[in-house]
Scaffold this active site. Structure first.
Site, short mmCIF file in Angstrom:
data_model
loop_
_atom_site.label_atom_id
_atom_site.label_comp_id
_atom_site.label_asym_id
_atom_site.label_seq_id
_atom_site.Cartn_x
_atom_site.Cartn_y
_atom_site.Cartn_z
N LYS A 279 0.83 -1.20 0.00
CA LYS A 279 0.00 0.00 0.00
C LYS A 279 0.87 1.26 0.00
O LYS A 279 2.03 1.21 0.40
CB LYS A 279 -0.89 0.02 1.25
N ARG A 353 -10.26 -11.67 1.73
CA ARG A 353 -11.12 -12.73 1.19
C ARG A 353 -10.41 -14.09 1.21
O ARG A 353 -11.06 -15.13 1.30
CB ARG A 353 -11.57 -12.36 -0.22
#
Length: 502
Positions: A279, A353
Site C-alpha cells: 500500500k 477474502r
C-alpha cells in the site's frame, strides 16, 4: 456511569441539573413550560431577551431558577419540533452529555427522552440515549502519559419517561443499551490498539479473556500447525510474510441446548501492509483497523453474553497479519483453499477474502443456521456508500431483510448491493478455479461474489464495513460498528420484539 429511569414532574426533581428542550423559534417544550410556570415566567423571559433561539445543539445553563428545586436547569435547543428525527435526536443527546460533563453536574435528570421523535417509541429513545451517552464519553487514552479528565465528571443520569407504566420499558431499554454500549467499547478498545500490541495472539487472548468472564462462553484457538492439518492454505498464505503467527479464535456462546448456531465470522487482519502489492505509505497507519470485523464480532459476543439471550452463537476471529517478508505470498501464486477450490493471486492486497474463504469453509462443521461475515473488505465500498452506511450482500433474501430491519432499528444503517451471477464472470482465471480479484468495476460485489463460492451450504450474509469501521482526521478512531446492528439482529432472533417492549 449509572443510568436509571423515573416518571415525574421537572419542578419536583432535586438534582444537580434538570435537562429540558426548547424548540425553534424560542418555543418551550411541554416539560420546559412546567418549569417556566413554577418560576413565574423566568425561562420564557430569557428566551424573549434572545438568550436562546432553540436551534439544534444550542445550550443555555441556568443556575438557581426561582421555584425550581434543582441547582441547575440546562435548556437544550432541539430545532423545529416537527423536524426532530432520530439523527438530530442523537446529536442533541451527544451535545447535552458533553455539556453536562463539563459543567460539574455529577448527576442530572434528563427529560429529552419525552420529546417526540418521528417513528420512534420510548424504548428506542431511552436506549439510544444510553448508547449515545456512552459513545460520547468514550476516550482511548491508554498510551497517553497525561490524561485529561473533567474535575467533576457526570456520574449519574436519570431519564424521565412520560408515564409510570413505561418504567419497565425504560429499564429494559437501559439494560439493552448498556449491553450494546459495552460491546461497542470492547470493539473500539481492541481496534484502537496499535499493531505492535494488537497482533493475532493479542486478538486471541481477548477471546480467551471473554470466556473467563462468562460461564456460558468457551473459547478455543487454532494456530498455524492445526490450520495446515486442516488444509487452510489460503489463510496461511496471507500469514507467511509475517513473524506473527496466524491465530483463529472460536468463541462459543450457548443459550439454547437444541438450536443450530448463528455464526459470526470477523476478518482480523491486525495489520495490512498490502504484502508484496504494498500500500502507499500515506494512511497505512490506519491499516491497524483492518481487524475491525473481528473486533466487532468480539464486541457483539460480549453484548450477547451480557444480555444472556436464549440462542446459540459462534464468533470466529480470523486473526492474521499481511506483511511483505521474504516468505510472503506473491502475485501469480496459485493457492488451494480448504474447500479444495484453487485461487490465482493477482493482488496480495486482496488478502481478506483469502483468509475469510477458509474461515467460512471451516464453520460449515457447526451445521449453522446462519453465517454472517464482517470485514473491512473493499475500498470500493467507500466509493459506493461513503462512510455512513455498511454494505450488505447475501445469498438469502430473508436474511438480508432481517439485517436491514435490524440496522434500521439500531440506527446502524446498512444498504444491500446485488449479487447477480453475472459478476462471477469477473473472477475467471485461465490457470485456477478463480482469481482473487475481479478488476475495478463493482469491487465490493466481486469480493462478495468470491466469498459466495465458499458459502453454498448455508444461508450467508456479508457486511463490508470498510467505510464504517473507523473514522479518520480529528475524530480518528474505531466507531464500534456494526456491533449495534449485529446485537439487534440477535435480539430479534431471540424473540425480543417490539410487542414485548410495549
Amino acid at each position: 456511569m449509572e443510568f436509571s429511569v423515573k416518571s415525574g414532574s421537572p419542578e419536583k426533581q432535586r438534582s444537580a441539573c434538570v435537562v429540558v428542550g426548547v424548540f425553534e423559534p424560542r418555543r418551550l417544550s411541554p416539560v420546559a413550560e412546567q418549569l417556566d410556570k413554577i418560576s413565574d415566567g423566568y425561562i420564557s423571559s430569557l428566551l424573549r431577551r434572545g438568550d436562546l433561539e432553540g436551534k439544534p445543539g444550542q445550550m443555555l445553563l441556568l443556575h438557581q431558577v426561582p421555584g425550581v428545586l434543582s441547582e441547575r436547569v440546562l435548556l437544550v435547543g432541539c430545532g423545529k419540533e416537527r423536524e426532530l428525527d432520530e439523527r438530530q435526536y442523537k446529536q442533541i443527546i451527544n451535545k447535552t452529555i458533553t455539556t453536562l460533563n463539563e459543567t460539574g453536574s455529577m448527576e442530572a435528570v434528563c427529560f429529552l427522552t419525552e420529546l417526540h421523535v418521528k417513528g420512534r417509541d420510548t424504548y428506542w429513545k431511552v436506549r439510544q440515549a444510553v448508547e449515545t451517552t456512552k459513545a460520547g464519553l468514550y476516550n482511548f487514552d491508554q498510551f497517553k502519559t497525561n490524561k485529561a479528565e473533567p474535575r467533576r465528571p457526570l456520574r449519574k443520569l436519570v431519564f424521565n419517561v412520560p408515564t409510570r407504566r413505561e418504567l419497565t420499558i425504560g429499564e429494559k431499554a437501559i439494560a439493552h443499551g448498556l449491553a450494546v454500549a459495552k460491546g461497542v467499547r470492547v470493539c473500539r478498545d481492541v481496534a484502537n490498539m496499535p499493531p505492535n500490541v494488537c497482533n493475532p495472539a493479542y486478538l486471541a487472548s481477548q477471546a480467551r479473556r471473554l470466556a473467563d468472564s462468562f460461564d456460558n462462553i468457551t473459547t478455543k484457538v487454532i494456530g498455524e500447525q492445526e490450520m495446515a492439518e486442516l488444509g487452510m492454505n489460503s489463510y496461511l498464505a496471507v500469514a507467511r510474510g509475517s513473524e506473527n503467527e496466524a491465530m483463529m479464535a472460536i468463541i462459543e456462546y450457548k443459550g439454547n441446548a437444541d438450536a443450530k448456531p448463528i455464526v459470526l465470522v470477523g476478518k482480523g487482519l491486525t495489520f495490512d501492509s498490502g504484502g508484496i502489492s504494498i500500500k502507499p505509505a500515506e494512511g497505512m497507519d490506519e491499516m491497524k483497523y483492518d481487524m475491525g470485523g473481528a473486533a466487532s464480532v468480539l464486541g457483539t459476543m460480549h453484548a450477547l453474553a451480557q444480555l444472556q439471550l436464549p440462542i446459540n452463537v459462534i464468533g470466529v476471529l480470523a486473526g492474521c497479519e499481511n506483511m511483505p517478508g521474504g516468505n510472503a505470498y506473491r502475485p501469480g501464486d496459485i493457492l488451494t483453499s480448504m474447500s479444495g477450490q484453487t485461487i490465482e493471486v493477482l493482488n496480495t492486497d486482496a488478502e481478506g477474502r483469502l483468509v475469510l474463504c477458509d474461515a467460512l469453509t471451516y464453520v460449515d462443521r457447526y451445521d449453522p443456521e446462519t453465517v454472517i461475515d464482517v470485514a473491512t473488505l473493499t475500498g470500493a465500498c467507500i466509493i459506493a456508500l461513503g462512510h455512513h452506511t455498511t454494505g450488505l450482500l447475501a445469498n438469502h433474501n430473508p436474511l438480508a431483510h432481517e439485517l436491514l430491519n435490524a440496522s434500521e432499528q439500531a440506527g446502524d444503517r446498512a444498504w444491500r448491493l446485488p449479487l447477480f451471477d453475472e459478476y462471477q464472470e469477473q473472477l475467471e482465471s485461465p490457470f485456477a478455479d478463480m482469481a482473487n480479484i475481479g478488476g475495478r468495476p463493482a469491487g465490493t460485489i466481486t469480493a462478495a461474489a468470491f466469498l459466495s463460492r465458499f458459502t453454498k451450504k448455508y444461508n450467508w450474509a456479508h457486511l463490508d464495513i470498510a467505510g464504517t469501521a473507523w473514522k479518520s482526521g480529528k475524530d480518528k478512531g474505531s466507531t464500534g460498528r456494526p456491533v449495534p446492528l449485529l446485537t439487534q439482529f440477535l435480539l430479534n432472533r431471540a424473540g425480543v420484539d417490539i410487542e414485548e417492549k410495549e
